[in-house]
Write an enzyme that holds these catalytic residues in place. Structure first.
Site, PDB file in Angstrom:
ATOM      1  N   LEU A 139       0.871  -1.258  -0.034  1.00 40.99           N
ATOM      2  CA  LEU A 139       0.055  -0.058  -0.002  1.00 40.99           C
ATOM      3  C   LEU A 139       0.948   1.251  -0.052  1.00 40.99           C
ATOM      4  CD1 LEU A 139      -2.495  -1.147   2.800  1.00 40.99           C
ATOM      5  CD2 LEU A 139      -2.741  -1.384   0.130  1.00 40.99           C
ATOM      6  N   ASP A 140       2.152   1.249   0.450  1.00 40.30           N
ATOM      7  CA  ASP A 140       3.005   2.151   0.400  1.00 40.30           C
ATOM      8  C   ASP A 140       3.677   2.614  -0.722  1.00 40.30           C
ATOM      9  OD1 ASP A 140       5.168   3.877   1.187  1.00 40.30           O
ATOM     10  OD2 ASP A 140       5.487   3.099   3.250  1.00 40.30           O
ATOM     11  N   THR A 141       3.589   3.840  -1.483  1.00 38.92           N
ATOM     12  CA  THR A 141       4.281   3.635  -2.613  1.00 38.92           C
ATOM     13  C   THR A 141       5.661   4.642  -2.539  1.00 38.92           C
ATOM     14  OG1 THR A 141       3.149   6.058  -2.918  1.00 38.92           O
ATOM     15  CG2 THR A 141       2.377   3.908  -4.154  1.00 38.92           C
ATOM     16  N   SER A 142       5.900   4.916  -1.286  1.00 41.18           N
ATOM     17  CA  SER A 142       7.329   5.667  -1.183  1.00 41.18           C
ATOM     18  C   SER A 142       8.424   5.029  -1.592  1.00 41.18           C
ATOM     19  CB  SER A 142       7.594   6.076   0.236  1.00 41.18           C
ATOM     20  OG  SER A 142       7.816   4.801   1.118  1.00 41.18           O
ATOM     21  N   TRP A 143       8.511   3.842  -2.106  1.00 37.43           N
ATOM     22  CA  TRP A 143       9.511   3.102  -2.854  1.00 37.43           C
ATOM     23  C   TRP A 143       9.886   3.847  -4.150  1.00 37.43           C
ATOM     24  CZ3 TRP A 143       8.320   1.310  -7.572  1.00 37.43           C
ATOM     25  CH2 TRP A 143       7.043   1.263  -7.777  1.00 37.43           C
TER      26      TRP A 143
END
Ligand SMILES: [Zn+2]
EC number: 6.3.5.13
Length: 406
Positions: A329-333
């Site tokens: 769910l986390d797109t900070s990658w």
């Protein structure tokens, strides 16, 4: 097999077939789940009597598993989880479906390696690489390496085939008494700046690497990618002709050859079979539509995005990003990936989280255009090649638009 295992196998196959017939995917997860409910030792029962190879790592395991199954197939029938269902339910289902085969080659999610080793008693385990994956779910890379190391220390009888270019893999595998090293290169270094043994910086020069504070260093590999081919442990160079793109896949082929060699398969026997693999569950598939040649590349985490940029031609490129459960769910990658290799080509973006990507591309000075659908993307590019790079569910959406291309 005990009676309970026979019953569980039969029910598992039926459930998988029903699920397929209902159009709910390939049924391997539900089939395996039901089988294991009836007989919790079903995977062990099904694996008994087969020579098993397991393939694990953060990236490349689906492709490497497919190539390895093709190579081991020189010797006889091979059961394999070719649809990427890489947890014990998927392994159980794959073995139940194929019936008795002398060989099995299974892709294993890196978190489940210990459990699957205990149940399948493999002859060979291939370790590809470890790098950061979905941020809200995956273990820290160093924790994963420690888990592998502990597991392998308890199984000195297993032959390990491991990547000499990844310090985390080398550290995990180094204490195994029977290790064969391959060199397939490592483009992504951000998860192995620091030695997992001593915490000192790791230095690199050319393809070599070493710890500046302890004896951990790159072992001498027996299988090496060179030019468009692979050097085997005898020093013979073999041309590797693949339909799959990129140097990454020559590395995957080298791994497959090294694993198959542990079963007694010679490269010269395996190579023609590797060259027949054209795509894997849609990955690398090419589809012609409206004069465009569309090629599908899957990229799930920062290391695999770098590899996708290397594989893609200098052609219009569609990037699609979702952040649904299977994607993380986390797109900070997105900020871990350097998108600058795309600056010199037309870039289109789409997907649920296209605007997260838009911000990232702007910061990275990569010009782009947003499109609302795959069809709009197709209409926006001239006839010729269109490269598509997408993360997991975005890839599946586009694959569905192309009639579930394989
Ligand atoms: Zn060290």
């Amino acid at each position: 097999m005990p009676l309970i295992a026979k019953v569980a196998t039969s029910v598992s196959k039926t459930a998988a077939a029903l699920s397929r017939a209902a159009g709910r995917g390939d049924g391997s997860v539900i089939g395996g789940w039901i089988g294991l409910k009836i007989d919790p030792d079903l995977l062990a029962h099904l694996a008994a009597g087969r020579a098993v190879a397991l393939v694990s790592g953060t990236n490349g395991k689906t492709t490497t598993t497919r190539l390895t199954a093709a190579a081991v197939g020189v010797l006889g029938r091979v059961a394999t989880n070719s649809f990427g269902a890489n947890m014990p339910t998927g392994h159980t289902s794959a073995l139940a479906k194929e019936g008795h085969t002398p060989f099995a080659v299974l892709e294993v999610d890196e978190h489940y390696l210990a459990q699957v080793i205990d149940q399948t008693r493999p002859k060979v385990v291939a370790l590809l690489n470890l790098s950061r994956d979905q941020l809200d779910r995956a273990k820290e890379v160093a924790m994963m390496a420690q888990l592998w190391k502990t597991t392998l220390a308890g199984h000195p009888d297993i032959r390990v085939v491991a990547n000499a270019d990844d310090p985390m893999v080398v550290w995990a595998a180094a204490s195994s008494p029977q290790t064969t090293w391959f060199s397939a290169g490592q483009r992504w270094h951000d998860d192995s700046f620091v030695c997992p043994e001593s915490g000192h910086p790791i230095e690199r020069s050319g393809g070599d690497w070493w710890c500046t504070g302890c004896p951990l260093r790159r072992p001498r590999p027996q299988w090496v990618v060179e030019d468009e081919g692979v050097i085997d442990p005898r020093g013979d160079w073999h041309l590797v002709k693949l339909q799959l793109p990129g140097r990454v896949n020559i590395g995957n082929a080298a791994t497959a050859l090294a694993v198959a060699a542990e079963f007694g398969v010679r490269p010269i026997e395996a190579l023609p079979r590797l060259s027949r693999v054209a795509s894997i569950a849609g990955r690398y598939a090419q589809v012609d539509r409206d004069g465009r040649n569309i090629r599908l590349l899957l990229a799930k985490n920062p290391a695999s995005w770098l590899e996708a940029f290397d594989m893609a031609d200098q052609a219009p490129t569609l990037l699609s990003i979702n952040a649904r459960d299977p994607d993380g769910l986390d797109t900070s990658w997105l900020y871990d990936v350097d998108f600058s290799p795309l600056r010199d080509r037309p870039v289109l973006i789409t997907g649920d989280r296209a605007f997260d990507l838009a911000v990232r591309l702007q910061v990275n000075h990569v010009p782009f255009r947003h499109v609302n659908s795959f069809d709009e993307a197709l209409r926006s590019v001239p006839p010729g090649r269109l490269e598509v790079i997408a993360n997991y569910t975005a890839f599946q959406d586009i694959r569905a638009e192309l009639d579930r291309v394989n």
